[in-house]
Design a protein around this motif. Structure first.
Motif, PDB file in Angstrom:
ATOM      1  N   UNK A  29      26.878  46.623  31.195  1.00 59.98           N
ATOM      2  CA  UNK A  29      27.617  47.063  30.012  1.00 59.98           C
ATOM      3  C   UNK A  29      29.108  46.928  30.288  1.00 59.98           C
ATOM      4  N   UNK A  30      29.869  46.889  29.240  1.00 58.50           N
ATOM      5  CA  UNK A  30      31.330  46.945  29.326  1.00 58.50           C
ATOM      6  C   UNK A  30      31.954  45.873  30.191  1.00 58.50           C
ATOM      7  N   UNK A  31      32.823  46.320  31.094  1.00 62.86           N
ATOM      8  CA  UNK A  31      33.623  45.404  31.908  1.00 62.86           C
ATOM      9  C   UNK A  31      32.758  44.530  32.812  1.00 62.86           C
ATOM     10  N   UNK A  32      31.699  45.096  33.364  1.00 65.33           N
ATOM     11  CA  UNK A  32      30.862  44.302  34.263  1.00 65.33           C
ATOM     12  C   UNK A  32      30.184  43.158  33.516  1.00 65.33           C
ATOM     13  N   UNK A  33      29.841  43.382  32.248  1.00 59.74           N
ATOM     14  CA  UNK A  33      29.220  42.330  31.439  1.00 59.74           C
ATOM     15  C   UNK A  33      30.213  41.200  31.166  1.00 59.74           C
ATOM     16  N   UNK A  34      31.463  41.549  30.917  1.00 60.36           N
ATOM     17  CA  UNK A  34      32.475  40.520  30.642  1.00 60.36           C
ATOM     18  C   UNK A  34      32.897  39.783  31.910  1.00 60.36           C
ATOM     19  N   UNK A  35      32.631  40.348  33.079  1.00 55.68           N
ATOM     20  CA  UNK A  35      32.991  39.707  34.342  1.00 55.68           C
ATOM     21  C   UNK A  35      31.990  38.638  34.771  1.00 55.68           C
ATOM     22  N   UNK A  36      30.883  38.491  34.066  1.00 56.47           N
ATOM     23  CA  UNK A  36      29.878  37.504  34.443  1.00 56.47           C
ATOM     24  C   UNK A  36      30.400  36.080  34.392  1.00 56.47           C
ATOM     25  N   UNK A  37      31.446  35.848  33.618  1.00 57.60           N
ATOM     26  CA  UNK A  37      32.002  34.498  33.515  1.00 57.60           C
ATOM     27  C   UNK A  37      32.824  34.118  34.754  1.00 57.60           C
ATOM     28  N   UNK A  38      33.148  35.081  35.590  1.00 57.90           N
ATOM     29  CA  UNK A  38      33.923  34.812  36.801  1.00 57.90           C
ATOM     30  C   UNK A  38      33.027  34.161  37.850  1.00 57.90           C
ATOM     31  N   UNK A  39      33.622  33.442  38.776  1.00 58.61           N
ATOM     32  CA  UNK A  39      32.841  32.807  39.837  1.00 58.61           C
ATOM     33  C   UNK A  39      32.377  33.861  40.838  1.00 58.61           C
ATOM     34  N   UNK A  40      31.359  33.504  41.590  1.00 61.03           N
ATOM     35  CA  UNK A  40      30.826  34.429  42.589  1.00 61.03           C
ATOM     36  C   UNK A  40      31.876  34.754  43.650  1.00 61.03           C
ATOM     37  N   UNK A  41      32.705  33.792  44.005  1.00 64.03           N
ATOM     38  CA  UNK A  41      33.759  34.011  45.008  1.00 64.03           C
ATOM     39  C   UNK A  41      34.797  35.011  44.493  1.00 64.03           C
ATOM     40  N   UNK A  42      35.185  34.881  43.222  1.00 65.12           N
ATOM     41  CA  UNK A  42      36.155  35.815  42.638  1.00 65.12           C
ATOM     42  C   UNK A  42      35.576  37.231  42.590  1.00 65.12           C
ATOM     43  N   UNK A  43      34.317  37.335  42.193  1.00 67.17           N
ATOM     44  CA  UNK A  43      33.676  38.646  42.138  1.00 67.17           C
ATOM     45  C   UNK A  43      33.570  39.257  43.530  1.00 67.17           C
ATOM     46  N   UNK A  44      33.264  38.427  44.515  1.00 70.19           N
ATOM     47  CA  UNK A  44      33.164  38.893  45.898  1.00 70.19           C
ATOM     48  C   UNK A  44      34.496  39.469  46.370  1.00 70.19           C
ATOM     49  N   UNK A  45      35.602  38.780  46.050  1.00 69.68           N
ATOM     50  CA  UNK A  45      36.937  39.267  46.437  1.00 69.68           C
ATOM     51  C   UNK A  45      37.251  40.609  45.784  1.00 69.68           C
ATOM     52  N   UNK A  46      36.908  40.736  44.495  1.00 68.42           N
ATOM     53  CA  UNK A  46      37.187  41.996  43.793  1.00 68.42           C
ATOM     54  C   UNK A  46      36.297  43.120  44.290  1.00 68.42           C
ATOM     55  N   UNK A  47      35.036  42.828  44.527  1.00 65.97           N
ATOM     56  CA  UNK A  47      34.091  43.858  44.940  1.00 65.97           C
ATOM     57  C   UNK A  47      34.346  44.336  46.368  1.00 65.97           C
ATOM     58  N   UNK A  48      34.903  43.476  47.198  1.00 64.07           N
ATOM     59  CA  UNK A  48      35.129  43.850  48.597  1.00 64.07           C
ATOM     60  C   UNK A  48      36.463  44.564  48.821  1.00 64.07           C
TER      61      UNK A  48
END
Length: 60
Positions: A29-48
């Motif tokens: 839901x919300x922000x996490x749903x809109x972040x699906x368009x980001x690459x896995x590498x970008x998500x990894x950087x943000x999540x870490x």
């Protein structure tokens, strides 16, 4: 790009989990749903990003 808040870091972690197939995409839901368009590498950087010293939410 590192996360600016703990909430943004958590949302990136949820989106990363869905992108990898660990979590169904329909549960996001919300922000996490809109972040699906980001690459896995970008998500990894943000999540870490460490949460220590980060505010829970940041107003834009």
């Amino acid at each position: 790009m590192p996360a600016k808040s703990a909430a943004q870091q958590k949302a990136a972690g949820a989106a990363l989990s869905a992108k990898r197939g660990d979590t169904p995409k329909g549960r996001l839901k919300g922000a996490s749903k809109s972040m699906l368009s980001m690459s896995e590498a970008e998500l990894e950087r943000m999540a870490s990003t460490p949460r220590k010293g980060k505010p829970e939410h940041v107003r834009n």
